[in-house]
Design a protein around this motif. Sequence first.
Motif, PDB file in Angstrom:
ATOM      1  N   ALA A   1       0.833  -1.201   0.000  1.00  0.00           N
ATOM      2  CA  ALA A   1       0.000   0.000   0.000  1.00  0.00           C
ATOM      3  C   ALA A   1       0.873   1.258   0.000  1.00  0.00           C
ATOM      4  CB  ALA A   1      -0.929  -0.006   1.212  1.00  0.00           C
ATOM      5  N   CYS A   2       1.964   1.259   0.771  1.00  0.00           N
ATOM      6  CA  CYS A   2       2.875   2.406   0.797  1.00  0.00           C
ATOM      7  C   CYS A   2       3.543   2.613  -0.553  1.00  0.00           C
ATOM      8  CB  CYS A   2       3.930   2.214   1.885  1.00  0.00           C
ATOM      9  SG  CYS A   2       3.307   2.384   3.573  1.00  0.00           S
ATOM     10  N   LYS A   3       3.882   1.525  -1.236  1.00  0.00           N
ATOM     11  CA  LYS A   3       4.464   1.646  -2.576  1.00  0.00           C
ATOM     12  C   LYS A   3       3.491   2.329  -3.518  1.00  0.00           C
ATOM     13  CE  LYS A   3       7.551  -2.396  -2.468  1.00  0.00           C
ATOM     14  NZ  LYS A   3       7.831  -3.733  -3.043  1.00  0.00           N
TER      15      LYS A   3
ATOM     16  N   GLY B   1       4.600  19.069   7.636  1.00  0.00           N
ATOM     17  CA  GLY B   1       3.236  19.528   7.818  1.00  0.00           C
ATOM     18  C   GLY B   1       2.566  18.845   8.999  1.00  0.00           C
ATOM     19  N   LEU B   2       1.238  18.960   9.065  1.00  0.00           N
ATOM     20  CA  LEU B   2       0.486  18.390  10.185  1.00  0.00           C
ATOM     21  C   LEU B   2       0.619  16.877  10.234  1.00  0.00           C
ATOM     22  CD1 LEU B   2      -2.800  20.513  10.115  1.00  0.00           C
ATOM     23  CD2 LEU B   2      -0.854  20.732  11.659  1.00  0.00           C
ATOM     24  N   ARG B   3       0.729  16.245   9.075  1.00  0.00           N
ATOM     25  CA  ARG B   3       0.822  14.780   9.055  1.00  0.00           C
ATOM     26  C   ARG B   3       2.096  14.310   9.745  1.00  0.00           C
ATOM     27  NH1 ARG B   3      -0.236  14.329   4.071  1.00  0.00           N
ATOM     28  NH2 ARG B   3      -2.464  13.915   4.259  1.00  0.00           N
ATOM     29  N   HIS B   4       3.225  14.934   9.426  1.00  0.00           N
ATOM     30  CA  HIS B   4       4.484  14.559  10.067  1.00  0.00           C
ATOM     31  C   HIS B   4       4.470  14.907  11.553  1.00  0.00           C
ATOM     32  CE1 HIS B   4       5.910  14.399   5.879  1.00  0.00           C
ATOM     33  NE2 HIS B   4       6.893  13.639   6.341  1.00  0.00           N
ATOM     34  N   ARG B   5       3.928  16.081  11.884  1.00  0.00           N
ATOM     35  CA  ARG B   5       3.921  16.509  13.288  1.00  0.00           C
ATOM     36  C   ARG B   5       3.003  15.636  14.141  1.00  0.00           C
ATOM     37  NH1 ARG B   5       6.450  21.309  14.124  1.00  0.00           N
ATOM     38  NH2 ARG B   5       7.196  22.341  12.230  1.00  0.00           N
TER      39      ARG B   5
ATOM     40  N   ILE C   1       4.767   7.683   7.744  1.00  0.00           N
ATOM     41  CA  ILE C   1       4.182   8.854   7.082  1.00  0.00           C
ATOM     42  C   ILE C   1       4.570   8.845   5.613  1.00  0.00           C
ATOM     43  CG2 ILE C   1       3.975  11.355   7.079  1.00  0.00           C
ATOM     44  CD1 ILE C   1       5.639  10.097  10.079  1.00  0.00           C
ATOM     45  N   VAL C   2       3.591   8.984   4.728  1.00  0.00           N
ATOM     46  CA  VAL C   2       3.830   9.140   3.297  1.00  0.00           C
ATOM     47  C   VAL C   2       3.545  10.595   2.942  1.00  0.00           C
ATOM     48  CG1 VAL C   2       3.248   8.350   0.976  1.00  0.00           C
ATOM     49  CG2 VAL C   2       3.115   6.750   2.902  1.00  0.00           C
TER      50      VAL C   2
ATOM     51  N   THR D   1       6.042  14.918  -1.817  1.00  0.00           N
ATOM     52  CA  THR D   1       7.193  14.256  -2.423  1.00  0.00           C
ATOM     53  C   THR D   1       7.034  12.747  -2.562  1.00  0.00           C
ATOM     54  OG1 THR D   1       8.329  13.953  -0.296  1.00  0.00           O
ATOM     55  CG2 THR D   1       8.690  16.038  -1.464  1.00  0.00           C
ATOM     56  N   GLY D   2       6.077  12.156  -1.829  1.00  0.00           N
ATOM     57  CA  GLY D   2       5.950  10.703  -1.819  1.00  0.00           C
ATOM     58  C   GLY D   2       6.971  10.026  -0.923  1.00  0.00           C
ATOM     59  N   GLU D   3       7.791  10.807  -0.242  1.00  0.00           N
ATOM     60  CA  GLU D   3       8.835  10.259   0.620  1.00  0.00           C
ATOM     61  C   GLU D   3       8.235   9.560   1.836  1.00  0.00           C
ATOM     62  OE1 GLU D   3      11.840  12.495   3.471  1.00  0.00           O
ATOM     63  OE2 GLU D   3      12.519  12.648   1.384  1.00  0.00           O
ATOM     64  N   ILE D   4       8.858   8.445   2.241  1.00  0.00           N
ATOM     65  CA  ILE D   4       8.406   7.685   3.404  1.00  0.00           C
ATOM     66  C   ILE D   4       9.221   8.096   4.628  1.00  0.00           C
ATOM     67  CG2 ILE D   4       8.026   5.386   4.368  1.00  0.00           C
ATOM     68  CD1 ILE D   4       6.393   5.810   1.906  1.00  0.00           C
ATOM     69  N   ALA D   5       8.545   8.373   5.725  1.00  0.00           N
ATOM     70  CA  ALA D   5       9.213   8.704   6.984  1.00  0.00           C
ATOM     71  C   ALA D   5       8.740   7.737   8.063  1.00  0.00           C
ATOM     72  CB  ALA D   5       8.919  10.145   7.395  1.00  0.00           C
ATOM     73  N   TYR D   6       9.601   7.495   9.055  1.00  0.00           N
ATOM     74  CA  TYR D   6       9.312   6.546  10.135  1.00  0.00           C
ATOM     75  C   TYR D   6       9.588   7.242  11.466  1.00  0.00           C
ATOM     76  CZ  TYR D   6       9.177   1.958  12.469  1.00  0.00           C
ATOM     77  OH  TYR D   6       8.854   0.883  13.260  1.00  0.00           O
ATOM     78  N   ALA D   7       8.550   7.415  12.274  1.00  0.00           N
ATOM     79  CA  ALA D   7       8.679   8.121  13.554  1.00  0.00           C
ATOM     80  C   ALA D   7       8.583   7.137  14.711  1.00  0.00           C
ATOM     81  CB  ALA D   7       7.592   9.186  13.688  1.00  0.00           C
TER      82      ALA D   7
END
Length: 265
Positions: free
Chosen positions: A131-133, A213-217, A232-233, A237-243
Motif C-alpha cells: 500500500a505504501c508503494k 506539515g500536520l501529518r508529520h507533526r 508517514i507518506v 514528495t511521496g517520501e516515506i518517513a518513520y517516527a
Amino acid sequence: MKGFDFDFDFIKITATDVVDIFLVAMLIYYVYSLIKNTLAVNLLLGMFMILIFWFMVDKLNMNMLSTIIKKFMDVGIIALIIIFQPEIRRFLLLIGKNTFLQKNKAWWGYLFGTKNIEVNNLIRIRPIIEACKSMKKSRTGALIVFVKYYDDQLFANSCETIDSRISKRLLESIFQKNSPLHDGAVVISENKIKSASCILPLTDNDTLPPQFGLRHRAGIGISENTDAVAVIVSEETGEIAYAKQGRVRMNVSFGELEKLLNKDF
C-alpha cells in the motif's frame, strides 16, 4: 565494602557513592533524552527562573512577594505532574520496555495473560508495504500508526472504528483524497486496522524542518506520548518517513521499512 573505600583529606568516597553517582547520571541522561527539543525545556527554565527570583526576594526580605511565591511552590509537585504528564508517561514506558521482565516475556505472558495478545500483535506487514508503494507512486498522503496495545480511551473519541483485517486495497481507499476518512491517521493493532480518521496530538518540537506539515507533526507527536510508531507518506514528495520515540527517520526505503516494522512488531 571497606576495601573499595577511597579516603582523601577532605572527602571519603565509597563504592555505594560511586553507584549512587552513576544512577543519578543515568536518571539525568534519560530525563534529558525525553525532554530535549520539546517545550518541556522551556518549562524547566521558567521554573528555574522562579526559584532564583524566590531566593532573591527572600534574601531582600520582601515578605509579601516571598509568601505569594512560596504558596505557589507548595503545590509544585502536583503542578509538575500535570505539566510534565507526557514526559512522565514516556519515562515510565521507557523503563517498562527495558526491564528484565519485559525482555523475558515467555513466563511474564503466562503470569499475566499477555502471551495471546503478543501473538495477535504480529502484524501482516506485506500488505502495508504494498500500500505504501502504491501511495508513494501516486503521491497520496498517508499516516499509519502502529500500537502494540490499543488504547480505547485514547483513540475512540477521535476516530472512526474500522476493526478490519489489514488489506492493501482498504488502506489505499481510506487515504484517497475523495474518501471521507482520508484526513487523519489509521491505527493498526492486534493485526487489524482498528480505526481511521484519527486526530492525533501534534508534537511540541519547535526544531523540526519547516517542510513538515500536520501529518508529520502528528506522527511524531503520537510517538512521543505513547510507545506507538508511525509511518508517514508525504503528499508533496511521496517520501516515506518513520517516527519512533519522538524521532523521525526520513527517506526510508521499502526494504528499510519492512526491517523496521519486523523489528518493532
